[in-house]
Design a protein around this motif. Structure first.
Motif, PDB file in Angstrom:
ATOM      1  N   THR A   1       0.829  -1.202   0.000  1.00 54.42           N
ATOM      2  CA  THR A   1       0.000   0.000   0.000  1.00 54.42           C
ATOM      3  C   THR A   1       0.869   1.260   0.000  1.00 54.42           C
ATOM      4  OG1 THR A   1      -0.024   0.180   2.412  1.00 54.42           O
ATOM      5  CG2 THR A   1      -1.684  -1.274   1.383  1.00 54.42           C
ATOM      6  N   PRO A   2       0.259   2.419  -0.212  1.00 53.49           N
ATOM      7  CA  PRO A   2       1.019   3.666  -0.099  1.00 53.49           C
ATOM      8  C   PRO A   2       1.667   3.828   1.269  1.00 53.49           C
ATOM      9  CG  PRO A   2      -1.064   4.086  -1.198  1.00 53.49           C
ATOM     10  CD  PRO A   2      -1.111   2.662  -0.722  1.00 53.49           C
ATOM     11  N   GLU A   3       0.977   3.385   2.326  1.00 50.12           N
ATOM     12  CA  GLU A   3       1.546   3.480   3.674  1.00 50.12           C
ATOM     13  C   GLU A   3       2.809   2.634   3.788  1.00 50.12           C
ATOM     14  OE1 GLU A   3      -2.453   4.801   3.514  1.00 50.12           O
ATOM     15  OE2 GLU A   3      -1.683   2.811   2.995  1.00 50.12           O
TER      16      GLU A   3
ATOM     17  N   LEU B   1       4.857   1.894   1.364  1.00 48.87           N
ATOM     18  CA  LEU B   1       5.893   2.564   0.576  1.00 48.87           C
ATOM     19  C   LEU B   1       6.454   3.771   1.322  1.00 48.87           C
ATOM     20  CD1 LEU B   1       3.958   2.294  -2.792  1.00 48.87           C
ATOM     21  CD2 LEU B   1       6.081   1.085  -2.278  1.00 48.87           C
ATOM     22  N   GLU B   2       5.570   4.542   1.932  1.00 47.28           N
ATOM     23  CA  GLU B   2       6.009   5.702   2.720  1.00 47.28           C
ATOM     24  C   GLU B   2       6.886   5.261   3.888  1.00 47.28           C
ATOM     25  OE1 GLU B   2       5.753   8.858   2.300  1.00 47.28           O
ATOM     26  OE2 GLU B   2       4.103   9.216   0.906  1.00 47.28           O
TER      27      GLU B   2
ATOM     28  N   GLU C   1      -3.754   1.807  -5.331  1.00 44.78           N
ATOM     29  CA  GLU C   1      -3.294   3.028  -4.655  1.00 44.78           C
ATOM     30  C   GLU C   1      -1.771   3.044  -4.544  1.00 44.78           C
ATOM     31  OE1 GLU C   1      -7.425   2.140  -3.806  1.00 44.78           O
ATOM     32  OE2 GLU C   1      -5.609   0.946  -3.484  1.00 44.78           O
ATOM     33  N   GLY C   2      -1.181   1.858  -4.321  1.00 44.60           N
ATOM     34  CA  GLY C   2       0.270   1.776  -4.286  1.00 44.60           C
ATOM     35  C   GLY C   2       0.884   2.097  -5.631  1.00 44.60           C
TER      36      GLY C   2
ATOM     37  N   ASP D   1      -0.512   3.993  -7.912  1.00 39.52           N
ATOM     38  CA  ASP D   1      -0.707   5.433  -8.110  1.00 39.52           C
ATOM     39  C   ASP D   1       0.334   6.239  -7.330  1.00 39.52           C
ATOM     40  OD1 ASP D   1      -2.852   5.033  -9.794  1.00 39.52           O
ATOM     41  OD2 ASP D   1      -4.358   5.266  -8.213  1.00 39.52           O
ATOM     42  N   TRP D   2       0.698   5.767  -6.141  1.00 35.74           N
ATOM     43  CA  TRP D   2       1.724   6.437  -5.329  1.00 35.74           C
ATOM     44  C   TRP D   2       3.043   6.492  -6.095  1.00 35.74           C
ATOM     45  CZ3 TRP D   2       6.500   5.303  -3.339  1.00 35.74           C
ATOM     46  CH2 TRP D   2       6.960   6.057  -2.257  1.00 35.74           C
TER      47      TRP D   2
ATOM     48  N   LYS E   1       2.808   9.027  -8.935  1.00 34.61           N
ATOM     49  CA  LYS E   1       2.887  10.405  -8.454  1.00 34.61           C
ATOM     50  C   LYS E   1       4.305  10.830  -8.085  1.00 34.61           C
ATOM     51  CE  LYS E   1      -1.895  10.480  -6.810  1.00 34.61           C
ATOM     52  NZ  LYS E   1      -2.793  10.472  -5.616  1.00 34.61           N
ATOM     53  N   LYS E   2       5.181   9.862  -7.855  1.00 38.89           N
ATOM     54  CA  LYS E   2       6.579  10.180  -7.557  1.00 38.89           C
ATOM     55  C   LYS E   2       7.365  10.557  -8.814  1.00 38.89           C
ATOM     56  CE  LYS E   2       6.739   9.655  -3.115  1.00 38.89           C
ATOM     57  NZ  LYS E   2       7.092  10.785  -2.197  1.00 38.89           N
TER      58      LYS E   2
END
Length: 235
Positions: free
Chosen positions: A103-105, A107-108, A150-151, A153-154, A157-158
């Motif tokens: 997920t985006p979380e 990855l962050e 969503e991942g 898409d993250w 967006k980078k």
């Protein structure tokens, strides 16, 4: 400078280095030293090999044509070479269990824990540890973690120009098998962001910045190509 090979082999009848829906590679001897010796009338000898290999076998790069039916979709021979070479970072997602979602979380958190900063135009590699844990076993082609929509898409967006993973697919195998969801391949179709699959040895570059080199073979009109993926590290 140090070179690290991030590629898997292309091996005869290798089931574990391919997506389950793809045929296994076939690698045969075409001319042997004995035959070559006869052809050269005893003055020397040579060998050649014949391969029957899917373009998505082993370590390879997917072009937009793979998932986009538009005749104008980019093919592997049209892919700019600049996208296959440049500054790269690798983030650590090796805590993700088999068949889980990235997920985006995730990855962050991986960026924060590894003190990794992703810059516009970077090449991003995802170290899940899947190849290290399952290489050569039946679990390798089927049990990897994969990105959610969503991942994916993250990552888009980078503003990275290329990304890759140490598994047969950037998507989650559960989504593929049960729900027919392919978020990263949809991203390839819709946005043209290419990705590399079946990377190896990412544990040697995780949480590092380096130069990535991974040029495809120039196969006219193809949807993918094998690459010899390499990391160039400064001493």
């Amino acid at each position: 400078m140090k070179l690290i090979d991030l590629s898997q082999e292309i091996k005869h009848r290798d089931k574990n280095g391919q997506h389950p829906s793809h045929p296994v590679p076939l690698v045969f001897s075409f001319i042997t030293h004995g035959e070559g010796y006869e052809e050269l009338k005893g003055r020397g000898s040579y060998t050649t090999e014949w391969l029957n290999v899917n373009t998505h076998a082993s370590t390879h790069l997917d072009a937009q044509k793979h998932t986009n039916p538009d005749p104008k979709a980019m093919t592997i021979d049209q892919l700019p070479l600049e996208w296959c070479y440049g500054d790269a970072v690798c983030i650590d997602l090796s805590n993700k269990p088999p068949k889980s979602w990235i997920t985006p979380e995730d990855l962050e958190n991986a960026c924060k824990k590894g003190n990794v900063s992703i810059q516009k135009g970077d090449i991003l590699l995802l170290y899940t540890g899947h190849w290290n844990r399952t290489k050569g076993t039946p679990a390798y082609p089927t049990d990897n973690p994969g990105l959610t929509r969503e991942g994916a898409d993250w990552i888009k967006k980078k503003d990275v120009k290329l990304y890759g993973i140490d598994a047969v697919t950037t998507d989650n195998p559960i989504d593929q098998a049960q729900n027919l969801l392919f978020p990263t391949h949809d991203l390839l179709r819709d946005e043209g962001l290419p990705h590399v699959e079946n990377l190896a040895n990412l544990d040697k570059v995780v949480n590092k910045r380096f130069t990535f080199i991974g040029f495809p073979i120039k196969i006219k009109g193809a949807s993918a190509s094998w690459i010899r993926a390499v990391a160039l590290l400064k001493d």
